[in-house]
Design a protein around this motif. Sequence first.
Motif, PDB file in Angstrom:
ATOM      1  N   HIS A  15       0.818  -1.200   0.000  1.00 28.23           N
ATOM      2  CA  HIS A  15       0.000   0.000   0.000  1.00 28.23           C
ATOM      3  C   HIS A  15       0.859   1.261   0.000  1.00 28.23           C
ATOM      4  O   HIS A  15       0.489   2.271   0.543  1.00 28.23           O
ATOM      5  CB  HIS A  15      -0.936   0.019   1.199  1.00 28.23           C
ATOM      6  N   SER A  16       2.020   1.154  -0.616  1.00 28.09           N
ATOM      7  CA  SER A  16       2.942   2.283  -0.587  1.00 28.09           C
ATOM      8  C   SER A  16       2.376   3.502  -1.297  1.00 28.09           C
ATOM      9  O   SER A  16       2.764   4.621  -1.038  1.00 28.09           O
ATOM     10  CB  SER A  16       4.274   1.889  -1.210  1.00 28.09           C
ATOM     11  N   ARG A  17       1.423   3.267  -2.214  1.00 28.97           N
ATOM     12  CA  ARG A  17       0.851   4.407  -2.927  1.00 28.97           C
ATOM     13  C   ARG A  17      -0.461   4.858  -2.283  1.00 28.97           C
ATOM     14  O   ARG A  17      -1.123   5.755  -2.766  1.00 28.97           O
ATOM     15  CB  ARG A  17       0.638   4.052  -4.403  1.00 28.97           C
ATOM     16  N   GLN A  18      -0.799   4.189  -1.220  1.00 27.62           N
ATOM     17  CA  GLN A  18      -2.008   4.546  -0.494  1.00 27.62           C
ATOM     18  C   GLN A  18      -1.756   5.815   0.310  1.00 27.62           C
ATOM     19  O   GLN A  18      -0.991   5.827   1.244  1.00 27.62           O
ATOM     20  CB  GLN A  18      -2.381   3.391   0.437  1.00 27.62           C
ATOM     21  N   LEU A  19      -2.408   6.897  -0.078  1.00 24.00           N
ATOM     22  CA  LEU A  19      -2.131   8.174   0.568  1.00 24.00           C
ATOM     23  C   LEU A  19      -3.182   8.572   1.587  1.00 24.00           C
ATOM     24  O   LEU A  19      -2.967   9.474   2.375  1.00 24.00           O
ATOM     25  CB  LEU A  19      -2.008   9.278  -0.494  1.00 24.00           C
ATOM     26  N   THR A  20      -4.303   7.904   1.558  1.00 21.67           N
ATOM     27  CA  THR A  20      -5.330   8.241   2.525  1.00 21.67           C
ATOM     28  C   THR A  20      -5.784   6.989   3.258  1.00 21.67           C
ATOM     29  O   THR A  20      -5.674   5.890   2.751  1.00 21.67           O
ATOM     30  CB  THR A  20      -6.558   8.881   1.837  1.00 21.67           C
ATOM     31  N   SER A  21      -6.288   7.207   4.433  1.00 17.68           N
ATOM     32  CA  SER A  21      -6.754   6.081   5.233  1.00 17.68           C
ATOM     33  C   SER A  21      -8.066   5.530   4.682  1.00 17.68           C
ATOM     34  O   SER A  21      -8.796   6.219   3.979  1.00 17.68           O
ATOM     35  CB  SER A  21      -6.937   6.522   6.678  1.00 17.68           C
ATOM     36  N   ILE A  22      -8.318   4.279   5.027  1.00 18.97           N
ATOM     37  CA  ILE A  22      -9.506   3.601   4.536  1.00 18.97           C
ATOM     38  C   ILE A  22     -10.441   3.301   5.699  1.00 18.97           C
ATOM     39  O   ILE A  22     -10.010   2.866   6.763  1.00 18.97           O
ATOM     40  CB  ILE A  22      -9.117   2.282   3.819  1.00 18.97           C
ATOM     41  N   LEU A  23     -11.707   3.532   5.446  1.00 16.08           N
ATOM     42  CA  LEU A  23     -12.719   3.257   6.440  1.00 16.08           C
ATOM     43  C   LEU A  23     -13.325   1.889   6.143  1.00 16.08           C
ATOM     44  O   LEU A  23     -13.708   1.614   5.012  1.00 16.08           O
ATOM     45  CB  LEU A  23     -13.790   4.336   6.329  1.00 16.08           C
ATOM     46  N   SER A  24     -13.367   1.054   7.147  1.00 16.42           N
ATOM     47  CA  SER A  24     -13.969  -0.257   6.973  1.00 16.42           C
ATOM     48  C   SER A  24     -15.260  -0.285   7.773  1.00 16.42           C
ATOM     49  O   SER A  24     -15.254  -0.070   8.978  1.00 16.42           O
ATOM     50  CB  SER A  24     -12.993  -1.321   7.462  1.00 16.42           C
ATOM     51  N   SER A  25     -16.381  -0.539   7.093  1.00 19.04           N
ATOM     52  CA  SER A  25     -17.657  -0.451   7.788  1.00 19.04           C
ATOM     53  C   SER A  25     -18.591  -1.596   7.434  1.00 19.04           C
ATOM     54  O   SER A  25     -18.437  -2.262   6.418  1.00 19.04           O
ATOM     55  CB  SER A  25     -18.339   0.880   7.467  1.00 19.04           C
ATOM     56  N   GLU A  26     -19.560  -1.795   8.305  1.00 16.01           N
ATOM     57  CA  GLU A  26     -20.587  -2.818   8.097  1.00 16.01           C
ATOM     58  C   GLU A  26     -21.941  -2.139   8.009  1.00 16.01           C
ATOM     59  O   GLU A  26     -22.188  -1.142   8.686  1.00 16.01           O
ATOM     60  CB  GLU A  26     -20.597  -3.798   9.277  1.00 16.01           C
ATOM     61  N   GLY A  27     -22.820  -2.705   7.176  1.00 14.51           N
ATOM     62  CA  GLY A  27     -24.138  -2.103   7.068  1.00 14.51           C
ATOM     63  C   GLY A  27     -25.070  -2.907   6.190  1.00 14.51           C
ATOM     64  O   GLY A  27     -24.803  -4.053   5.846  1.00 14.51           O
ATOM     65  N   THR A  28     -26.165  -2.273   5.837  1.00 13.20           N
ATOM     66  CA  THR A  28     -27.201  -2.916   5.043  1.00 13.20           C
ATOM     67  C   THR A  28     -27.062  -2.510   3.580  1.00 13.20           C
ATOM     68  O   THR A  28     -26.843  -1.354   3.271  1.00 13.20           O
ATOM     69  CB  THR A  28     -28.596  -2.482   5.553  1.00 13.20           C
TER      70      THR A  28
END
Length: 98
Positions: A15-28
């Motif tokens: 993820h070296s090019r990953q510049l922003t954080s990722i949100l991991s979520s659960e839902g419908t």
Amino acid sequence: MCQQVAYVALPAPTHSRQLTSILSSEGTRWTKCGHFQRHLVVAIMDCSSSRCERSLRHPSTCRSQSCHKNFGQEVQKDIDAVDEYCWACRAAAAKRQR
Ligand SMILES: [Zn+2]
Ligand SMILES: [Zn+2]
């Protein structure tokens, strides 16, 4: 809102090019319109960048305007699916009929 959200460190090389954080979520998942209704933020995958305001590495004293403010993307996990349109789509459809 006093929700404990787990921070997960991303494996660096892939993820070296990953510049922003990722949100991991659960839902419908509303299958008729495909929209996702978030219930719970499961984890925040930290990009470990001091240029991202969502990262724990970001200095709280930073005044830079160029830092990333939002999550780069969201990992959406469907915990259930409803064969319907979501609330927003139904409200929009009701408005259109008038
Ligand atoms: Zn900053
Ligand atoms: Zn919808």
